[in-house]
Write an enzyme that holds these catalytic residues in place. Structure first.
Site, mmCIF file in Angstrom:
data_model
loop_
_atom_site.group_PDB
_atom_site.id
_atom_site.type_symbol
_atom_site.label_atom_id
_atom_site.label_comp_id
_atom_site.label_asym_id
_atom_site.label_seq_id
_atom_site.Cartn_x
_atom_site.Cartn_y
_atom_site.Cartn_z
ATOM 1 N N ILE A 54 -21.348 2.793 14.381
ATOM 2 C CA ILE A 54 -20.327 3.495 15.409
ATOM 3 C C ILE A 54 -20.489 3.075 16.797
ATOM 4 O O ILE A 54 -21.699 3.231 17.458
ATOM 5 C CB ILE A 54 -20.550 5.032 15.087
ATOM 6 C CG1 ILE A 54 -20.077 5.591 13.755
ATOM 7 C CG2 ILE A 54 -19.715 5.861 16.161
ATOM 8 C CD1 ILE A 54 -20.515 7.104 13.717
ATOM 9 N N ALA A 75 7.066 -5.477 5.779
ATOM 10 C CA ALA A 75 6.873 -5.710 7.076
ATOM 11 C C ALA A 75 5.454 -6.508 6.985
ATOM 12 O O ALA A 75 4.707 -6.426 5.964
ATOM 13 C CB ALA A 75 6.893 -4.651 7.769
ATOM 14 N N TYR A 120 3.440 -5.861 17.702
ATOM 15 C CA TYR A 120 3.686 -4.825 16.483
ATOM 16 C C TYR A 120 4.752 -3.806 16.724
ATOM 17 O O TYR A 120 5.629 -3.596 16.147
ATOM 18 C CB TYR A 120 2.358 -4.479 15.691
ATOM 19 C CG TYR A 120 2.542 -3.390 14.704
ATOM 20 C CD1 TYR A 120 3.239 -3.965 13.473
ATOM 21 C CD2 TYR A 120 2.230 -2.377 14.792
ATOM 22 C CE1 TYR A 120 3.302 -3.080 12.268
ATOM 23 C CE2 TYR A 120 2.539 -1.263 13.724
ATOM 24 C CZ TYR A 120 3.025 -1.532 12.643
ATOM 25 O OH TYR A 120 3.277 -0.860 11.466
ATOM 26 N N PHE A 149 0.828 -1.349 -0.196
ATOM 27 C CA PHE A 149 0.152 -0.163 -0.003
ATOM 28 C C PHE A 149 0.888 1.353 -0.014
ATOM 29 O O PHE A 149 0.906 2.091 -1.013
ATOM 30 C CB PHE A 149 -0.880 0.070 1.128
ATOM 31 C CG PHE A 149 -1.638 1.126 1.546
ATOM 32 C CD1 PHE A 149 -2.046 2.174 0.518
ATOM 33 C CD2 PHE A 149 -1.796 1.638 2.856
ATOM 34 C CE1 PHE A 149 -2.969 3.272 0.865
ATOM 35 C CE2 PHE A 149 -2.504 2.723 3.324
ATOM 36 C CZ PHE A 149 -3.031 3.534 2.223
HETATM 37 N N1 LIG Z 1 -0.442 1.020 7.003
HETATM 38 C C1 LIG Z 1 -0.443 1.613 8.243
HETATM 39 O O1 LIG Z 1 -1.411 1.734 8.969
HETATM 40 C C2 LIG Z 1 1.043 1.769 8.654
HETATM 41 C C3 LIG Z 1 1.057 2.733 9.681
HETATM 42 C C4 LIG Z 1 2.449 3.082 10.107
HETATM 43 C C5 LIG Z 1 3.383 2.395 9.539
HETATM 44 N N2 LIG Z 1 3.207 1.464 8.800
HETATM 45 C C6 LIG Z 1 4.668 0.732 8.308
HETATM 46 O O2 LIG Z 1 4.687 0.967 6.773
HETATM 47 C C7 LIG Z 1 5.246 -0.016 6.110
HETATM 48 C C8 LIG Z 1 4.434 -0.565 4.812
HETATM 49 O O3 LIG Z 1 3.090 -0.717 5.264
HETATM 50 P P1 LIG Z 1 1.896 -1.022 4.362
HETATM 51 O O4 LIG Z 1 0.703 -0.597 5.068
HETATM 52 O O5 LIG Z 1 2.106 -0.434 2.799
HETATM 53 O O6 LIG Z 1 1.728 -2.484 4.477
HETATM 54 P P2 LIG Z 1 1.460 -3.520 3.037
HETATM 55 O O7 LIG Z 1 0.989 -4.940 3.931
HETATM 56 O O8 LIG Z 1 0.534 -2.897 2.078
HETATM 57 O O9 LIG Z 1 2.889 -3.738 2.226
HETATM 58 C C9 LIG Z 1 3.939 -4.519 2.699
HETATM 59 C C10 LIG Z 1 4.762 -5.154 1.705
HETATM 60 O O10 LIG Z 1 5.912 -5.891 2.242
HETATM 61 C C11 LIG Z 1 5.956 -7.161 1.457
HETATM 62 N N3 LIG Z 1 6.576 -8.042 2.336
HETATM 63 C C12 LIG Z 1 5.974 -8.704 3.417
HETATM 64 N N4 LIG Z 1 7.057 -9.525 3.972
HETATM 65 C C13 LIG Z 1 7.933 -9.553 2.945
HETATM 66 C C14 LIG Z 1 9.305 -10.389 3.098
HETATM 67 N N5 LIG Z 1 9.613 -11.289 3.915
HETATM 68 N N6 LIG Z 1 10.146 -10.052 2.069
HETATM 69 C C15 LIG Z 1 9.832 -8.965 1.091
HETATM 70 N N7 LIG Z 1 8.647 -8.236 0.953
HETATM 71 C C16 LIG Z 1 7.823 -8.673 1.963
HETATM 72 C C17 LIG Z 1 4.404 -7.546 1.317
HETATM 73 O O11 LIG Z 1 4.468 -8.207 -0.110
HETATM 74 C C18 LIG Z 1 3.796 -6.106 0.752
HETATM 75 O O12 LIG Z 1 4.095 -5.666 -0.467
HETATM 76 C C19 LIG Z 1 5.421 -1.299 7.006
HETATM 77 O O13 LIG Z 1 6.681 -1.165 7.493
HETATM 78 C C20 LIG Z 1 4.455 -0.627 8.100
HETATM 79 O O14 LIG Z 1 4.881 -1.319 9.451
HETATM 80 C C21 LIG Z 1 2.141 1.180 8.240
#
Ligand SMILES: NC(=O)c1ccc[n+]([C@@H]2O[C@H](COP(=O)([O-])OP(=O)(O)OC[C@H]3O[C@@H](n4cnc5c(N)ncnc54)[C@H](O)[C@@H]3O)[C@@H](O)[C@H]2O)c1
Length: 317
Positions: A193, A69, A137, A11
């Site tokens: 809600i 992640a 997490y 995402f």
């Molecule tokens: N979405 C949220 O609410 C949020 C908020 C704060 C921080 N984050 C952080 O931002 C980052 C991205 O989050 P997101 O929402 O886009 O998540 P997401 O799940 O959409 O994307 C994560 C991507 O990581 C890839 N992935 C997972 N395991 C893997 C592995 N072993 N090797 C290679 N690729 C791998 C997945 O295929 C996926 O494309 C993460 O580190 C997350 O912790 C997310």
């Protein structure tokens, strides 16, 4: 400049990729799954658990964005051991691969404002003392932050930690509040809600977040931490009303409050504004409108694909 984005098919990562490309960077994605949006991009398929493959993907790369992640807290709760391996061992692998590739001048790490969940203070910034996290997490994300800082101190690696607020926008996972409300509203179901709906959150539009990530490569951001959170406080009631305003003819229902609902922290993004010149630009209403347009387009494409498959089957049978 050539940049590697781990998790670039996800995402937030996909928007970081788009923004970097818009700004003229050469981008390579490292992910386990193929990017669904872009086909015209250099893509290395592999896991961040595979140090050798990560190292190969870093050949010729000047900076690394590490976003891969297990990002859904529910998934971390259900599979803690697996999530720990990706979120913690995966990060040290990225740092280690970067350390052995002298050409990598910066690692930008995707952290979260969840690190403030357990602070005593309700108004927090990057200097607020953190407390041991209650959620696994958060524990994995904090451990990764510490690894980044230790690599910086021990090996002189330049790292930048970005703590994202709650993102929303096109390509968001379906389990978050905005996607749930939009999907229900479009199906004609009521929006539910819990309580009075006045508990607030700040949301950050995903393209604003991506913009902040590009700015993280500024020289001033070396070995710093920045919060990237939304500007507007939005209550659950407001989210429901915004969706209703855009989609129309939606019923909003109230049910009794759930005990222990998270009361939001006021996260300051002043440092990112002052040092990086970053400010979220997209209003909540505009962001929801863009999400709905994207969602409708995807649904239409799915329907068209089903119709095409149906037609093919009919002619073959
Ligand atoms: N979405 C949220 O609410 C949020 C908020 C704060 C921080 N984050 C952080 O931002 C980052 C991205 O989050 P997101 O929402 O886009 O998540 P997401 O799940 O959409 O994307 C994560 C991507 O990581 C890839 N992935 C997972 N395991 C893997 C592995 N072993 N090797 C290679 N690729 C791998 C997945 O295929 C996926 O494309 C993460 O580190 C997350 O912790 C997310």
């Amino acid at each position: 400049m050539k940049v590697l984005v781990t998790g670039g098919s996800g995402f937030i990562g996909s928007h970081v990729v788009d923004k970097l490309r818009d700004k003229g960077f050469e981008v390579r994605i490292y992910d386990m799954v193929l990017p669904s949006i872009r086909k015209d991009i250099e893509f290395y398929q592999g896991s961040i658990l595979d140090l050798e493959s990560l190292g190969m993907a870093m050949m010729g790369v000047d900076a690394v964005y590490h976003l891969a992640a297990i990002a859904d807290v529910k998934d971390v709760f259900e599979r803690p051991h697996y999530a720990e391996s990706i979120n913690v061992r995966g990060t040290i692998n990225v740092l280690e691969a970067a350390r052995t590739h002298q050409n990598v001048k910066r690692v930008v790490y995707a952290s979260t404002t969840w690190v403030y969940s357990d602070t005593i203070e309700t108004n927090v910034d990057e200097t607020t003392p953190l407390r041991p996290p209650s959620h696994l997490y958060t524990a994995t994300k904090l451990t990764s932050e510490y690894y980044c800082q230790a690599y910086s101190k021990l090996y002189g690696m330049n790292v930048t930690i970005m703590r994202y607020g709650i993102p929303y926008g096109p390509r968001a996972r379906g389990a978050a509040v905005v996607p749930i409300f939009v999907s229900k509203a479009l199906k004609g179901e009521p929006l539910t809600i819990a309580g009075d709906g006045l508990q607030f959150r700040k949301f950050v539009y995903v393209e604003d977040l991506a913009e902040g990530n590009v700015l993280a490569l500024k020289s001033i951001a070396k070995n710093k931490i920045y919060n990237l959170d939304g500007k507007e406080k939005v209550s659950i009631k407001q989210i429901a009303e915004t969706v209703k305003k855009i989609i129309g003819n939606v019923k909003i229902e109230y049910i009794p409050a759930r005990p222990g609902d998270f009361s939001g922290k006021e996260v300051s993004s002043e440092l990112a504004k002052k040092e990086l010149g970053w400010e979220p630009k997209v209003s909540f209403e505009e962001g929801v409108r863009r999400y709905i347009n994207w969602y409708k387009k995807v649904e239409q494409e799915k329907e068209a694909e089903w119709a095409r498959l149906d037609n093919t089957l009919r002619t073959q049978l």
